[in-house]
Design a protein around this motif. Structure first.
Motif, PDB file in Angstrom:
ATOM      1  N   ILE A  55     -16.487 -61.308 -24.740  1.00 40.18           N
ATOM      2  CA  ILE A  55     -17.910 -61.011 -24.747  1.00 40.18           C
ATOM      3  C   ILE A  55     -18.120 -59.843 -25.705  1.00 40.18           C
ATOM      4  O   ILE A  55     -17.350 -58.893 -25.705  1.00 40.18           O
ATOM      5  CB  ILE A  55     -18.436 -60.695 -23.328  1.00 40.18           C
ATOM      6  N   GLY A  56     -19.136 -59.984 -26.564  1.00 42.38           N
ATOM      7  CA  GLY A  56     -19.347 -58.939 -27.545  1.00 42.38           C
ATOM      8  C   GLY A  56     -20.633 -59.116 -28.320  1.00 42.38           C
ATOM      9  O   GLY A  56     -21.566 -59.783 -27.864  1.00 42.38           O
ATOM     10  N   ALA A  57     -20.659 -58.551 -29.511  1.00 43.09           N
ATOM     11  CA  ALA A  57     -21.834 -58.628 -30.379  1.00 43.09           C
ATOM     12  C   ALA A  57     -21.368 -58.858 -31.810  1.00 43.09           C
ATOM     13  O   ALA A  57     -20.264 -58.470 -32.197  1.00 43.09           O
ATOM     14  CB  ALA A  57     -22.650 -57.347 -30.283  1.00 43.09           C
ATOM     15  N   ARG A  58     -22.240 -59.495 -32.585  1.00 44.13           N
ATOM     16  CA  ARG A  58     -21.950 -59.743 -33.988  1.00 44.13           C
ATOM     17  C   ARG A  58     -23.185 -59.424 -34.811  1.00 44.13           C
ATOM     18  O   ARG A  58     -24.312 -59.419 -34.300  1.00 44.13           O
ATOM     19  CB  ARG A  58     -21.470 -61.172 -34.218  1.00 44.13           C
ATOM     20  N   TYR A  59     -22.951 -59.159 -36.085  1.00 48.16           N
ATOM     21  CA  TYR A  59     -24.033 -58.763 -36.986  1.00 48.16           C
ATOM     22  C   TYR A  59     -23.963 -59.614 -38.248  1.00 48.16           C
ATOM     23  O   TYR A  59     -22.896 -59.755 -38.849  1.00 48.16           O
ATOM     24  CB  TYR A  59     -23.890 -57.276 -37.341  1.00 48.16           C
ATOM     25  N   ASN A  60     -25.104 -60.181 -38.651  1.00 49.14           N
ATOM     26  CA  ASN A  60     -25.187 -60.997 -39.863  1.00 49.14           C
ATOM     27  C   ASN A  60     -25.427 -60.071 -41.055  1.00 49.14           C
ATOM     28  O   ASN A  60     -26.537 -59.576 -41.244  1.00 49.14           O
ATOM     29  CB  ASN A  60     -26.317 -62.017 -39.731  1.00 49.14           C
ATOM     30  N   VAL A  61     -24.403 -59.842 -41.860  1.00 50.76           N
ATOM     31  CA  VAL A  61     -24.531 -58.930 -42.997  1.00 50.76           C
ATOM     32  C   VAL A  61     -25.361 -59.526 -44.137  1.00 50.76           C
ATOM     33  O   VAL A  61     -25.773 -58.808 -45.042  1.00 50.76           O
ATOM     34  CB  VAL A  61     -23.150 -58.466 -43.521  1.00 50.76           C
ATOM     35  N   LEU A  62     -25.631 -60.834 -44.103  1.00 47.95           N
ATOM     36  CA  LEU A  62     -26.456 -61.484 -45.125  1.00 47.95           C
ATOM     37  C   LEU A  62     -27.894 -61.695 -44.655  1.00 47.95           C
ATOM     38  O   LEU A  62     -28.652 -62.437 -45.283  1.00 47.95           O
ATOM     39  CB  LEU A  62     -25.843 -62.838 -45.525  1.00 47.95           C
TER      40      LEU A  62
END
Length: 180
Positions: free
Chosen positions: A154-161
């Protein structure tokens, strides 16, 4: 007087019995040998996600299967597929489909770092507009981190584009990832 041995009169029988037991022993050893196991499939894990959302005139259905290959206990690479259907009554209906390349890194057992390059085809049919449809490709590059316990993370992600034309409402997204 010479004593006769039981086998003196039957040398051919002795040879046949010896040959028979030798053949059986060799055959059993050959059949008992362990078969080589395919190491590739032992290192593959399958997972993915399913999503259903319904509301007043709103429908959201998604399916996203994926598979990873564990290179070792610290790193894995994989592929994913994705299909999503969104509909807002009297506004639009859209289909998203495509794939992704996934990289996972576990510097310690409880922490998982990830990178995912995703390419989706977007088909949007607008209702009540002069231009009734839009078809385009959307590319996203997610970097993320999560807490790992067993097969689940379980976590978080970030769209760098991320930009103003992104199909996602926000560049930052939580996730739950499970592989079996």
């Amino acid at each position: 007087m010479k004593k006769k041995s039981f086998l003196n009169g039957y040398p051919s029988l002795l040879a046949i019995i010896t040959l028979f037991f030798t053949t059986i022993t060799i055959a059993q050893q050959t059949n008992m040998a362990p078969q080589p196991e395919n190491q590739f499939w032992r290192n593959v894990q399958f997972g993915g996600g399913l999503g259903l959302g319904f509301g007043s005139g709103y429908t959201d259905i998604s399916i996203a299967p994926s598979a990873i290959y564990n290179l070792n206990e610290y790193a894995a690479l994989g592929l994913g597929l994705q299909y999503k259907y969104l509909k807002q009554k009297n506004y639009y209906a859209s289909h998203f489909y495509g794939g992704s390349i996934i990289g996972l890194l576990n510097p310690i057992r409880q922490i998982q770092l990830s990178a995912e390059l995703e390419q989706l085809r977007v088909n949007v049919n607008l209702v009540g507009s002069n231009s009734n449809s839009q078809d385009y490709w959307n590319t996203a590059l997610f970097v993320g981190a999560g807490y790992r316990s067993g097969n689940a993370t379980i976590g978080a992600r970030y769209n760098v584009l991320d930009d103003k034309n992104s199909i996602y409402g926000s560049a930052f997204m939580p996730f739950v990832r499970v592989y079996f």
